[in-house]
Design an enzyme around this catalytic site. Structure first.
Site, PDB file in Angstrom:
ATOM      1  CE  LYS A  69      -1.361  -0.646   3.962  1.00  0.00           C
ATOM      2  NZ  LYS A  69      -3.192  -0.476   3.612  1.00  0.00           N
ATOM      3  CE  LYS A  83     -10.810  -1.270   7.241  1.00  0.00           C
ATOM      4  NZ  LYS A  83     -10.287  -0.750   5.561  1.00  0.00           N
ATOM      5  CG  ASP A  89      -4.494  -3.460   4.593  1.00  0.00           C
ATOM      6  OD1 ASP A  89      -4.163  -3.086   3.147  1.00  0.00           O
ATOM      7  OD2 ASP A  89      -4.657  -2.278   5.545  1.00  0.00           O
ATOM      8  CG  ASP A 147      -9.093   2.287   8.048  1.00  0.00           C
ATOM      9  OD1 ASP A 147      -8.968   1.022   8.001  1.00  0.00           O
ATOM     10  OD2 ASP A 147     -10.496   1.848   7.817  1.00  0.00           O
ATOM     11  CD  GLU A 176      -3.826   0.790   8.404  1.00  0.00           C
ATOM     12  OE1 GLU A 176      -3.593  -0.476   7.202  1.00  0.00           O
ATOM     13  OE2 GLU A 176      -4.550   0.715   8.475  1.00  0.00           O
ATOM     14  NE  ARG A 228      -2.586   7.121   3.818  1.00  0.00           N
ATOM     15  CZ  ARG A 228      -3.929   7.632   4.042  1.00  0.00           C
ATOM     16  NH1 ARG A 228      -3.973   8.875   3.555  1.00  0.00           N
ATOM     17  NH2 ARG A 228      -4.148   7.346   2.977  1.00  0.00           N
TER      18      ARG A 228
END
Length: 460
Positions: free
Chosen positions: A226, A238, A249, A310, A312, A314
């Site tokens: 990811k 957020k 992330d 949020d 996103e 997956r």
């Protein structure tokens, strides 16, 4: 920074590792000096031994309570951080101490993120590789971990989708691997619509990075990471406190690239065909951002109702996993900083992993403990499949209720991984919240060393 052992040197200073409560080895010739210094062998405690001429003859180093050694990963790493500059060697390897993990921990303890900070060139304590170890292999593992840490620690201003692509290209070039990148509107032409949808609001175009290493007819391993280079949460914005760490992330992508370097550097890539897929995006807010309530059609043809922008990660992984599964790899692995639920369940140190194949899962679990890279198996609990099935689409990206969040995310991904021989998903954190031996505060790789250790059994 390159993690390296010191060359063997006749004047290397000896270190005697000592378990708490155990006697100091006789050959340290320390007399009553340790007692007078209050040395008890507590974890991280050191005691410099004088040479009688105002210098240092060696050092004792505490390993802590042997019965609770599992509480302290890489205890010898503290020596790399605290002993005086110079060249050191292990004079003794006490029973119960893993020399390989001790040496690796020493190298990992040398890591510093220095890109933005001047005056960090201080000398450091260096270790001669203990006899019987493959110095190049241990150094290669540490170097791959350093790459992962550097990528995660770099802020999004300097590690957006383009810079992540640049890093991937640089690694592919070093390894002699091929690389293809599909970006912007070309993602739609390539039938990667959810990667495009998540990243289209950002100034930096979304993209899919595709690296291939090895050829022939060996077993196939596909790694999906990811690569959300920054996550504002999209229109489901957020709060500031939650956004502060979102440069990490892309920790799944960083771990995937580090794992690829680790496989190549240790020789584990030989005889295997390896593919790395990284959907690299920034989840931003703009007039063209995807919205709560939108229904997206994935590469697989499954529709997904967006109940939270949020969730996103997956979505971008789904298209990448579908593409990967079309090649029917023998083993497919995904790394993703995917859910807060995993942290609530297991904390920052122990990422959950999911795998339907019991033999593969058992091999990974055992290797994780041996490699001091802990993982914990969680179930693809089929009874929860209904939670990811909303009323108006095939799937829901953010089930209501908040329960079993890591499991439902893994079940979502599994829908798109069908076609691979076996699928392993790791819901990693990618961040060390407080400094620990061998793991300074900041970005950290999780799971790669465990999978490297397990590879001979799960992909022979």
């Amino acid at each position: 920074m390159t993690p390296e052992f010191a060359p063997s040197h006749q004047d290397a200073l000896p270190i005697w590792p000592v378990w708490q409560g155990q006697p100091v080895p006789d050959d340290a010739d320390a007399g009553t000096w340790p007692e007078s210094c209050g040395f008890e062998g507590a974890a991280g405690q050191s005691c410099l031994l004088p040479d009688g001429r105002g210098g240092v003859a060696g050092a004792l180093f505490g390993l802590g309570n042997r019965d609770r050694a599992d509480r302290q990963r890489f205890p010898l790493a503290r020596a790399a951080e605290t002993l005086p500059e110079g060249i050191w060697r292990l004079a003794d390897i006490p029973e119960g101490m893993d020399a390989r993990q001790a040496a690796l921990g020493w190298l990992l303890g040398q890591y510093r993120f220095t890109r933005y900070k001047a005056g960090t060139g201080a000398g450091r304590a260096r270790l001669v590789c203990p006899q019987g170890l493959d110095a190049q292999e241990v150094q290669a593992i540490a170097a791959a971990e350093f790459l992962t840490r550097d990528l995660i620690n770099t802020p999004a201003s300097d590690m957006g989708p383009q810079q992540l692509e640049d890093a991937a290209r640089a690694l592919a070039d070093r390894l002699g691997a091929s690389i293809e990148v599909t970006s912007g509107p070309a993602l739609l032409d390539a039938n990667l619509p959810m990667i495009h949808a998540v990243g289209r609001a950002a100034q930096a175009e979304p993209r899919l990075i595709d690296i291939r290493l090895g050829d022939g007819d060996g077993p196939t391993l596909t790694i999906v990471g990811k690569g959300v280079c920054f996550d504002t949460g999209g229109l489901n914005l957020k709060p500031g406190a939650s956004m502060g760490l979102m440069k990490k992330d892309m920790g799944g992508a960083a771990t995937a690239l580090g794992f690829l370097q680790m496989l190549a550097g240790t020789g584990a890539a030989l005889g295997r065909r390896i593919r790395v897929l990284i959907p690299a995006v920034e989840n931003s807010v703009a007039g063209n951002a995807f919205r709560p309530g939108d229904v997206l059609t994935s590469r697989k043809g499954l529709t997904v109702e967006v109940n939270n922008t949020d969730a996103e990660g997956r979505l971008v992984l789904a298209d990448a996993l579908t593409l990967a599964a079309e090649d029917s790899p023998d083993l497919m692995i995904s790394f993703a900083t995917l859910t807060g639920a995993a942290r609530v369940a297991l904390g920052p140190d122990i990422p959950p992993f999911y795998c339907d194949d019991d033999a593969t899962a058992q091999a990974i679990q055992a290797a994780a403990m041996d490699a001091a890279d802990p993982l914990w198996r969680m179930p693809f609990w089929a009874a929860y499949d209904s939670l990811i099935e909303p009323g108006i689409a095939d799937l829901d990206n953010a089930p209501s209720g908040g329960m079993a969040g890591s499991i439902t995310a893994a079940l979502f991904l599994r829908r798109f991984a069908q076609g691979a021989g076996r699928y392993v998903h790791l819901d990693i954190y990618g961040w060390q919240p407080t400094a620990a031996p061998g793991r300074p505060k900041g970005g950290v790789g999780q799971g790669a060393r465990a999978l490297l250790a397990a590879l001979p059994k799960i992909l022979p």
